[in-house]
Design an enzyme around this catalytic site. Structure first.
Site, mmCIF file in Angstrom:
data_model
loop_
_atom_site.group_PDB
_atom_site.id
_atom_site.type_symbol
_atom_site.label_atom_id
_atom_site.label_comp_id
_atom_site.label_asym_id
_atom_site.label_seq_id
_atom_site.Cartn_x
_atom_site.Cartn_y
_atom_site.Cartn_z
ATOM 1 N N PHE A 202 0.837 -1.202 0.000
ATOM 2 C CA PHE A 202 0.000 0.000 0.000
ATOM 3 C C PHE A 202 0.868 1.247 0.000
ATOM 4 O O PHE A 202 1.871 1.325 0.724
ATOM 5 C CB PHE A 202 -0.841 0.077 1.285
ATOM 6 C CG PHE A 202 -1.774 -1.057 1.523
ATOM 7 C CD1 PHE A 202 -1.338 -2.208 2.170
ATOM 8 C CD2 PHE A 202 -3.103 -0.969 1.153
ATOM 9 C CE1 PHE A 202 -2.217 -3.257 2.420
ATOM 10 C CE2 PHE A 202 -3.991 -2.009 1.401
ATOM 11 C CZ PHE A 202 -3.539 -3.159 2.040
ATOM 12 N N ASP A 203 0.445 2.244 -0.745
ATOM 13 C CA ASP A 203 0.981 3.589 -0.560
ATOM 14 C C ASP A 203 0.329 4.122 0.717
ATOM 15 O O ASP A 203 -0.692 3.587 1.172
ATOM 16 C CB ASP A 203 0.601 4.450 -1.780
ATOM 17 C CG ASP A 203 0.988 5.906 -1.618
ATOM 18 O OD1 ASP A 203 0.246 6.765 -2.128
ATOM 19 O OD2 ASP A 203 2.019 6.192 -0.975
ATOM 20 N N GLY A 204 0.909 5.170 1.307
ATOM 21 C CA GLY A 204 0.372 5.684 2.567
ATOM 22 C C GLY A 204 -0.689 6.734 2.359
ATOM 23 O O GLY A 204 -1.897 6.480 2.510
ATOM 24 N N PHE A 319 -1.285 -0.822 -4.203
ATOM 25 C CA PHE A 319 -2.267 0.259 -4.289
ATOM 26 C C PHE A 319 -1.599 1.626 -4.170
ATOM 27 O O PHE A 319 -0.888 1.890 -3.203
ATOM 28 C CB PHE A 319 -3.287 0.143 -3.149
ATOM 29 C CG PHE A 319 -4.102 -1.108 -3.182
ATOM 30 C CD1 PHE A 319 -3.801 -2.167 -2.328
ATOM 31 C CD2 PHE A 319 -5.176 -1.236 -4.047
ATOM 32 C CE1 PHE A 319 -4.560 -3.324 -2.345
ATOM 33 C CE2 PHE A 319 -5.941 -2.391 -4.071
ATOM 34 C CZ PHE A 319 -5.630 -3.442 -3.214
#
Lengths: 360, 257
Positions: A202-204, A319
């Site tokens: 995941f991106d943050g 993502f």
């Protein structure tokens, strides 16, 4: 955003739902097969995939665009017995199935499993080829919605969907606006991924977290961003569209930990963020902690390109909210999924995009 | 005593080709105050309008079309049977495309259905529908719709479509097959995307079995538009999105399950 699965369904629906469940159970038990029974939706982690993400339907799509709906359906019916080739979400689905078989061994009676649903706009006649293809690869997908052109949003809610994957960015945007975690997938050439461990990256900002900090970067610059994050280090960020999905993964991970399988857990999660550990990273870790969520690996790139790192991780899905990063990751063979949320949609490589008037 | 009266406001359909649908007067009209000449609109109103729309489009495609819906309003109890003139005048008031009225009572309404070659019987009464079904008339229960669609949406419950034939086919099953074949033929008159009629399949089984149901229906001339395979998931959330006007299975089935 996490209210999708209430603990108790409404009392009036229980008897009908229980009857459906009991009837289906009797039917499944009567089948002389060791195929596993799909879990009850309210306990499961429901992943809805579209037909074009599950299978490679590029050639068929061209027929639809060039020759129209009727010719497209006729073609699909004619080729009903020819299995489709795997699509971009195929490795992800196989990895989910692997987690399920591990969970079933440890918890034979539990309904807390991944439930994979085929959610397609396709006409039901095309469904025969889709079902044949699913059987060909022995995928455990039992629930189908073939809406024949209608929007899937109502059905996503009806199935209490935890994650929706599609090639159609409009549908994905609509889902996110309705509070359903969703992402647009893009075709990529990928190397072989792990078959024993589901890896989700995941991106943050604007994925797990809201885009509040990203707004500061875009509108006031990096220096202001660093100051702001340091000052608000102890204030948790607001949640983003994929937070609940991470939470659902964590819930399943803990089931393995409870049976002493932490070292051998078939789910691994990664945070891959442009933030730097020194300045703005602390707030992210503290936010996760305040939510009671764990992430297995947190990688702070301090602005360095994400592509090479993702290539090492080899996630089944990654993502990110910014198309620039999605394209970069894709070019290096990472299966990426775009989350159309937040301020990142209005910018490309740091420049404001001219927005066309919103469609009515 | 049964009496059948033709509605002279409406052109009669071809008896051999039309698809005869009977709807009870209690479903079509809401009894208001006794003084009123005209009844209020009942639960079946949106359905009747959808049937009318299909007929209109069929005739637009082919002005000589004979495969049309032939709507009959039937009374199924003596109390309603007494209200014949009010039923007729209300029908005319709303300009409903009803070709005939059958005035019967509890004892003889099923006979009336059979005499009138009714292929589908729709009622809001949960006793009437099984009564008719037992005598081989395909029946379905009507329920109030929250946001009825303009498009006629017919839902088939696929769990019965593939049931192995153990012995002679029950009359209700044959009736269901005949009706669905004609409905399928009607559906073919329209294109895939712009149709006033939509056929939907729902099954409580999984995808593999439903594949068989899709194929079986296709072999009977029914090309399903939408399909929902629940694999044991509860039906009502899906139904509230699909919003069918009625649900058909072997003989009798209801919307609230």
């Amino acid at each position: 955003m996490c209210e999708v699965k209430p603990n108790n369904s409404a009392p009036t629906e229980d008897s009908g739902a229980e009857r459906d469940w009991a009837a289906a159970k009797v039917f499944f038990d009567s089948l002389k097969t060791n195929k596993p029974r799909p879990p009850k939706p309210q306990y499961a982690v429901t992943i809805a995939v579209s037909s074009r993400t599950l299978f490679d339907m590029v050639a068929e799509r061209k027929i639809y665009e060039d020759e129209g709906l009727e010719k497209y359906v006729a073609y699909q019916v004619e080729h009903e017995s020819d299995p489709l080739l795997p699509g971009v979400a195929f490795p992800f689905v196989k990895a989910l199935m692997n987690v399920n078989s591990r969970l079933r061994k440890l918890y034979p009676d539990s309904e807390e499993l991944f439930d994979i649903v085929l959610m397609t706009n396709n006409h039901a006649q095309v469904g025969v080829r889709l079902i044949n293809s699913i059987n060909h690869y022995d995928l455990t997908i039992e629930r189908f919605c073939m809406t024949g052109g209608k929007s899937p949003i109502g059905y996503l809610k009806a199935y209490m969907t935890n994650l929706y994957l599609s090639k159609d960015s409009e549908k994905v945007t609509e889902a996110i606006e309705e509070g359903i975690a969703a992402a647009t997938m893009f075709m990529t050439q990928t190397e072989t991924l792990s078959e024993t461990q589901l890896r989700v990256a995941f991106d943050g900002d604007a994925v797990l977290f809201s885009d509040e900090s990203e707004i500061i970067v875009k509108e006031h610059g990096l220096d202001t961003f660093f100051e702001h994050e340091k000052a608000f280090e102890n204030k948790p960020l607001a949640q983003g569209p994929l937070k609940c999905f991470l939470e659902a993964l964590g819930k399943l991970q803990r089931k393995f930990y409870a049976k002493n399988e932490r070292m051998n857990c078939p789910i691994r999660t990664y945070l891959v963020t442009a933030r730097s550990a020194a300045s703005s990273g602390a707030r992210v870790l503290k936010t996760l902690r305040s939510w009671g969520l764990e992430i297995d690996e947190a990688l702070f790139l301090a602005g360095a390109p994400k592509g090479p790192l993702l290539q090492k991780i080899k996630p089944h899905i990654y993502f990110d909210d910014q198309m620039f990063h999605i394209q970069g990751a894709n070019e290096m063979g990472t299966i990426s999924a775009h989350v159309p949320y937040g301020i990142g949609q209005k910018y490309h490589k740091g420049k404001l995009i001219e927005q066309p008037a919103k469609k009515e | 005593m049964v009496s059948t009266i033709q509605n002279t406001d409406v052109k009669q359909k071809d008896a051999d080709r039309a698809l005869v649908v009977a709807v009870t007067s209690r479903a079509v009209f809401e009894s208001g105050a006794d003084g009123d000449d005209v009844y209020g609109m009942g639960v079946a109103f949106p359905l009747l309008q959808a049937l009318q729309r299909v007929n209109k489009r069929l005739l637009e495609e082919n002005p000589a079309e004979s495969l049309l819906f032939d709507v009959v309003v039937i009374t199924t109890d003596s109390q309603q049977q007494q209200q014949s003139s009010r039923i007729i005048s209300s029908t005319r008031h709303y300009g409903l495309e009803v070709s005939r009225f059958c005035f019967s009572s509890e004892e003889d309404f099923v006979e009336s259905l059979q005499k009138n070659n009714v292929q589908l019987f729709l009622s809001t009464d949960s006793n009437e529908a099984p009564q008719a079904s037992q005598k081989g008339v395909l029946s379905a229960l009507l329920d109030r719709q929250e946001a009825p669609s303009e498009q006629l949406r017919v839902m088939f419950c696929g769990d019965d479509v593939n049931r192995p034939d153990a012995g002679p086919m029950p009359a209700s099953r044959q009736a269901a097959q005949n009706f669905s074949a004609q409905l399928g033929e009607m559906r073919q008159r329209f294109s895939m995307s712009d149709s006033p009629l939509r056929i939907v399949l729902v099954t409580s089984h999984g995808g593999r079995e439903s594949c068989g149901a899709l194929r079986t229906l296709r072999s009977h001339g029914v090309n399903v538009d939408e399909a929902y395979c629940l694999a044991g998931a509860p039906r009502s959330p899906i139904l509230s999105v699909v919003r069918p006007h009625f649900l058909l299975s072997d003989g009798f089935s209801g919307l609230e399950d």
